[in-house]
Design a protein around this motif. Structure first.
Motif, PDB file in Angstrom:
ATOM      1  N   HIS A  99       7.369 -10.688   5.444  1.00  0.00           N
ATOM      2  CA  HIS A  99       7.116  -9.181   6.241  1.00  0.00           C
ATOM      3  C   HIS A  99       5.341  -9.539   6.764  1.00  0.00           C
ATOM      4  CE1 HIS A  99      10.146  -8.431   3.852  1.00  0.00           C
ATOM      5  NE2 HIS A  99      10.692  -6.954   4.340  1.00  0.00           N
ATOM      6  N   LEU A 113       8.182   1.193   4.548  1.00  0.00           N
ATOM      7  CA  LEU A 113       9.520   0.458   4.057  1.00  0.00           C
ATOM      8  C   LEU A 113      11.448   0.959   4.670  1.00  0.00           C
ATOM      9  CD1 LEU A 113       7.912  -1.203   0.893  1.00  0.00           C
ATOM     10  CD2 LEU A 113       7.617  -1.494   3.641  1.00  0.00           C
ATOM     11  N   THR A 134      16.309  -0.569   1.952  1.00  0.00           N
ATOM     12  CA  THR A 134      16.464  -1.693   1.083  1.00  0.00           C
ATOM     13  C   THR A 134      15.274  -3.209   1.405  1.00  0.00           C
ATOM     14  OG1 THR A 134      18.515  -1.792   2.574  1.00  0.00           O
ATOM     15  CG2 THR A 134      17.424  -3.979   1.409  1.00  0.00           C
ATOM     16  N   GLU A 135      14.103  -2.482   2.282  1.00  0.00           N
ATOM     17  CA  GLU A 135      12.607  -3.230   1.725  1.00  0.00           C
ATOM     18  C   GLU A 135      11.840  -2.445   0.274  1.00  0.00           C
ATOM     19  OE1 GLU A 135      11.684  -4.229   6.330  1.00  0.00           O
ATOM     20  OE2 GLU A 135      11.099  -2.188   5.175  1.00  0.00           O
ATOM     21  N   ASN A 143       0.993  -2.688   3.700  1.00  0.00           N
ATOM     22  CA  ASN A 143       2.010  -2.326   5.131  1.00  0.00           C
ATOM     23  C   ASN A 143       2.277  -1.693   6.213  1.00  0.00           C
ATOM     24  OD1 ASN A 143       2.936  -0.930   2.902  1.00  0.00           O
ATOM     25  ND2 ASN A 143       4.337   0.423   4.119  1.00  0.00           N
ATOM     26  N   GLN A 156      13.673  -3.640  -2.488  1.00  0.00           N
ATOM     27  CA  GLN A 156      13.616  -5.255  -3.286  1.00  0.00           C
ATOM     28  C   GLN A 156      11.839  -5.742  -3.641  1.00  0.00           C
ATOM     29  OE1 GLN A 156      14.431  -6.385   1.119  1.00  0.00           O
ATOM     30  NE2 GLN A 156      16.194  -7.351   0.525  1.00  0.00           N
TER      31      GLN A 156
END
Length: 297
Positions: free
Chosen positions: A75, A38, A41-42, A34, A45
């Motif tokens: 994403h 994040l 929430t991400e 990434n 998850q």
């Protein structure tokens, strides 16, 4: 009256990919690098789906499943195949070297922690001119011991990575390991195919369609894995071996694990062997045919 539908469409933010994702067929993992942090929430998850953050490579890693693939596609623009340039043997040596270096640093810190301390048991003389020196020595010793503990944890971490690299090297180079993995994948594929057959006989509904799609994705993925592993086995060019049907009860054979054995049973996939020599003599165990060769005196 305001048209809220048009407003929502006008204000909807375009899709913005967050980094890149790769699929590695060598170990069946998804890897997400990434570009931006994040959200809470991400992060939750990703953890709930079983992704783990590899801090050394700054990537979120998990074994492939349809759910994990769908999460990544929310994403990133696409999931690419990772080039197979990994050398697990070189990685193992690199990790062992890092563990040894961390052990050496830990030893140095432990030795430093014992230097400069007053004799054991001597209390701090608060009103004496030596009190400040005594307290500084205790503080330095405590700092060195804390660093020694951290270095020891690093050494354990790198030893674990080295063990993992060793297992991966064996997975790539041992034909028997590859054969066992192919057998397991074939069994998993048959399971998904049976599931698709059962679903084909159920009434059509949105729930059935979702189940069919899920099973089909698993079956397609397993076929991809099987093609990869069969190609790997072919590249290894292992010595040919007799099928299980080539043996009969009473044959003397050489097992890769147990040495000299006698065939006491022949099944559809495995041989039942009685060990004839060594500490396990007399034990009866099951073995695939590719781990057995005819006994040569």
């Amino acid at each position: 009256m305001t048209d809220t539908t048009q407003q929502g469409a006008a204000t909807a933010a375009p899709f913005s990919p967050n980094g890149t994702a790769l699929y590695n067929p060598d170990d069946d993992t998804l890897r997400w690098s990434n570009a931006e942090h994040l959200t809470a929430t991400e992060y939750a998850q990703a953890k709930e789906l079983g992704f783990k953050l590899w801090r050394g490579s700054s990537a979120w890693v998990a074994t492939w499943t349809p759910e994990r693939e769908d999460f990544l596609l929310q994403h990133v623009e696409q999931i690419d195949f990772e080039p197979l340039t990994d050398d697990p043997e070189a990685r193992q040596q690199r990790f062992v070297s890092r563990a040894q270096a961390a052990d050496a640093r830990a030893d140095q810190r432990r030795e430093a922690a014992s230097r400069g301390l007053p004799p054991m048991g001597e209390p701090v003389k608060l009103d004496h001119h030596s009190a400040r020196r005594h307290l500084r020595a205790i503080e330095r010793s405590d700092q060195n011991m804390r660093v020694a503990v951290e270095e020891h944890k690093k050494a354990e971490y790198w030893r674990g990575r080295a063990a993992g690299a060793e297992r991966r090297a064996r997975q790539k180079s041992d034909p028997n390991v590859v054969r066992r993995r192919i057998e397991r994948l074939e069994a998993e594929l048959r399971k998904q195919e049976r599931r698709l057959e059962l679903l084909a006989g159920q009434p059509d509904s949105p729930r059935t369609q979702i189940s069919v799609t899920h099973a089909r994705r698993w079956a397609d993925h397993l076929e991809l894995r099987l093609a990869f592993e069969r190609a790997r086995l072919e590249l290894l060019a292992p010595a040919p071996f007799a099928t299980v049907q080539a043996y009969k009860k009473g044959d003397t054979v050489k097992s890769a694990k147990w040495g000299k054995c006698e065939v006491v049973g022949v099944g559809p996939k495995n041989l039942k062997l009685k060990i004839l020599e060594g500490g396990a003599r007399g034990m009866t165990l099951s073995s695939p045919a590719y781990e057995v060769q005819p006994w040569e005196d």
